[in-house]
Write an enzyme that holds these catalytic residues in place. Structure first.
Site, PDB file in Angstrom:
ATOM      1  N   TRP A  63       0.864  -1.189  -0.097  1.00  0.00           N
ATOM      2  CA  TRP A  63      -0.007  -0.125  -0.034  1.00  0.00           C
ATOM      3  C   TRP A  63       0.951   1.337   0.062  1.00  0.00           C
ATOM      4  O   TRP A  63       2.010   1.313   0.901  1.00  0.00           O
ATOM      5  CB  TRP A  63      -0.853  -0.181   1.208  1.00  0.00           C
ATOM      6  CG  TRP A  63      -1.732   0.789   1.410  1.00  0.00           C
ATOM      7  CD1 TRP A  63      -2.830   1.536   0.558  1.00  0.00           C
ATOM      8  CD2 TRP A  63      -1.969   1.851   2.622  1.00  0.00           C
ATOM      9  NE1 TRP A  63      -3.573   2.454   1.200  1.00  0.00           N
ATOM     10  CE2 TRP A  63      -3.109   2.692   2.304  1.00  0.00           C
ATOM     11  CE3 TRP A  63      -1.461   1.722   3.924  1.00  0.00           C
ATOM     12  CZ2 TRP A  63      -3.744   3.564   3.259  1.00  0.00           C
ATOM     13  CZ3 TRP A  63      -1.994   2.785   4.762  1.00  0.00           C
ATOM     14  CH2 TRP A  63      -3.052   3.450   4.576  1.00  0.00           C
ATOM     15  N   ASP A  99      -0.539  -5.407   9.646  1.00  0.00           N
ATOM     16  CA  ASP A  99      -1.549  -4.413   9.238  1.00  0.00           C
ATOM     17  C   ASP A  99      -2.820  -5.097   8.756  1.00  0.00           C
ATOM     18  O   ASP A  99      -2.767  -5.922   7.909  1.00  0.00           O
ATOM     19  CB  ASP A  99      -1.059  -3.566   7.838  1.00  0.00           C
ATOM     20  CG  ASP A  99      -1.970  -2.347   7.750  1.00  0.00           C
ATOM     21  OD1 ASP A  99      -3.297  -2.299   8.375  1.00  0.00           O
ATOM     22  OD2 ASP A  99      -1.659  -1.643   6.853  1.00  0.00           O
ATOM     23  N   ALA A 104      -6.374  -4.814   7.853  1.00  0.00           N
ATOM     24  CA  ALA A 104      -7.121  -3.729   7.537  1.00  0.00           C
ATOM     25  C   ALA A 104      -8.651  -4.154   6.818  1.00  0.00           C
ATOM     26  O   ALA A 104      -9.337  -3.724   6.355  1.00  0.00           O
ATOM     27  CB  ALA A 104      -6.556  -2.966   6.462  1.00  0.00           C
ATOM     28  N   LYS A 151     -13.257  -0.980   6.892  1.00  0.00           N
ATOM     29  CA  LYS A 151     -13.968  -1.801   5.714  1.00  0.00           C
ATOM     30  C   LYS A 151     -14.993  -2.660   6.303  1.00  0.00           C
ATOM     31  O   LYS A 151     -16.145  -2.789   5.848  1.00  0.00           O
ATOM     32  CB  LYS A 151     -12.879  -2.834   5.018  1.00  0.00           C
ATOM     33  CG  LYS A 151     -11.748  -1.976   5.025  1.00  0.00           C
ATOM     34  CD  LYS A 151     -11.450  -0.808   3.524  1.00  0.00           C
ATOM     35  CE  LYS A 151     -10.196   0.083   3.871  1.00  0.00           C
ATOM     36  NZ  LYS A 151      -9.706   0.643   2.575  1.00  0.00           N
TER      37      LYS A 151
HETATM   38  C1  LMR Z   1      -6.975   1.555  -0.617  1.00  0.00           C
HETATM   39  O1  LMR Z   1      -5.718   0.875  -0.463  1.00  0.00           O
HETATM   40  O2  LMR Z   1      -7.589   2.085  -1.611  1.00  0.00           O
HETATM   41  C2  LMR Z   1      -7.539   2.063   0.705  1.00  0.00           C
HETATM   42  O3  LMR Z   1      -6.756   1.731   1.759  1.00  0.00           O
HETATM   43  C3  LMR Z   1      -7.836   3.412   0.735  1.00  0.00           C
HETATM   44  C4  LMR Z   1      -6.705   3.989   1.033  1.00  0.00           C
HETATM   45  O4  LMR Z   1      -6.816   5.155   2.278  1.00  0.00           O
HETATM   46  O5  LMR Z   1      -5.850   4.159   0.566  1.00  0.00           O
END
Ligand code: LMR
Length: 394
Positions: free
Chosen positions: A127, A208, A210, A243
């Site tokens: 990410w 993490d 999420a 989420k």
């Molecule tokens: C994403 O990866 O699209 C989500 O986790 C939203 C973000 O904050 O980037």
């Protein structure tokens, strides 16, 4: 102060949100930012959340401050949700944060303060906010191989070979489930291998979490973090409720630190409280209270679990339908990995130029690295997306 300043570029996900909003085409398809959408294309408020909010509205008589680390009842509910009974409660310190990103930030800042010389190892790819926050804090980082683009699976040999280079005290950032952006998850055996590596080297895992509940199910998605917690003296965790409770804008997250009972746990709790105080004082309460109420009420909890499981099945169905449509459109099983991946995201193997063509010519929005949010698909869009992907990636 600002006359000569160049503001930072928004990252590729945030940039894409802006481009999608500005696109006037009525049939545009948003497969970008990681937000769940129903088969009707909506991001609904979950019924359990509505019910909890209604009850809070009725009974809440003050908006006075709670505590620097948030309500202990929320933290205990999050500990049970994420860690189950993998470790005794007395080994876990916790703090509420503004969303999962807030939790990631607080964990990395803790590392910065206590282990300024440590390297944080992140998966390649990951990410975009992971490296951005690490760089902002000035911590060293390195990547480990993770994704095998040829198969759409995990490069486990490459990963373990790279991680053999960790030093004692280094931090290994792992995605608890639903790896973002690849969609490829570690197996129980992989998690056990990571636990063994941390035991041998003294590296500290940072998980993490999420997307718990979006992959294989609420309990199955927590298997990896629980394997680590049961095996190791210290585990750092950032959990998000954006989420799985659909509470995106309420900003609900938590840091959980698994450490030693007694002095270490108390010290970790104190560090988290002090850091919250300096960064934002008290974490937001409303969404956290909604989560706490849902997780501590049998009827609301059952309602939420059923809704969450429904969302997970929608994404699973979208994956299967797209994989089938692509099989038909390409006459091959080249995109078969889409059905095997878990959670919202998959990398579909598109180059930046192909991503641009999908966007400009077909109105189909993917993140620039070729990440697709399968939750953005609808039954109506799937044939069109399959045709476009087959054509552009031919
Ligand atoms: C994403 O990866 O699209 C989500 O986790 C939203 C973000 O904050 O980037």
């Amino acid at each position: 102060m600002f006359e000569t300043v160049t503001p930072p570029e928004p990252d590729k996900i945030i940039r894409l949100m802006g481009m999608f909003a500005a696109d006037p085409r009525a049939d545009k398809v948003d497969l970008g930012v990681g937000v769940y959408r129903s088969p009707e294309g909506k991001t609904p408020v979950m019924a359990a959340v509505k019910a909890a909010e209604r009850a809070i509205w009725e009974r809440q008589e003050t908006k006075g401050y709670v505590a620097l680390t948030g309500d202990p009842g929320f933290l205990d509910a999050m500990r049970r949700l994420v860690l189950g009974d993998a470790v005794p409660a007395a080994r876990v310190a916790g703090a509420g944060t503004p969303g999962g990103t807030g939790a990631v930030r607080q964990v990395l800042e803790t590392v910065r303060r206590l282990r300024p010389d440590a390297t944080v190892w992140i998966s390649d790819p990951t990410w975009p906010n992971h490296p951005a926050i690490i760089d902002h804090l000035g911590q060293a980082r390195r990547t480990y191989r993770y994704y095998d683009a040829a198969t759409g699976g995990i490069d486990r040999d490459g990963m373990m070979a790279d991680l053999a280079g960790v030093a004692a005290g280094d931090v290994i950032l792992l995605h608890g489930c639903c790896h973002n952006p690849t969609g490829g998850d570690l197996t129980r055996g992989d998690w056990e291998a990571v636990a063994g590596l941390c035991q041998r080297t003294g590296a500290i895992p940072f998980v993490d979490m999420a997307y718990q509940g979006f992959g294989a199910g609420l309990e199955a998605d927590a298997e990896g973090v629980r394997v680590l917690a049961a095996a190791l003296p210290e585990v750092l965790i950032a959990a998000s409720c954006s989420k799985n409770f659909g509470l995106y804008r309420e900003r609900v997250g938590a840091v959980l630190i698994v450490t030693g009972e007694g002095r270490a746990q108390a010290a970790a709790q104190g560090v988290l409280a002090g850091m919250n105080r300096q960064n934002f004082a008290f974490p937001p309460d409303h969404g956290a209270r909604v989560v706490q109420d849902i997780l501590s009420d049998d009827a609301l909890g059952a309602m939420w679990r059923e809704e969450l499981e429904g969302m997970r099945r929608v994404m699973e169905g979208n994956r299967a339908a797209l994989a089938a449509a692509l099989r038909e459109a390409t006459g091959s099983d080249r995109f078969g990995f889409l059905g095997a991946h878990r959670g919202m995201f998959s990398l579909i193997g598109a180059s930046p130029a192909q991503v641009e063509t999908l966007r400009e010519t077909h109105g189909i929005y993917l993140v620039g690295d070729g990440r697709m949010n399968v939750a953005g698909l609808t039954a109506a869009a799937i044939p069109r997306v399959a045709r476009a992907v087959a054509e552009v990636l031919a």
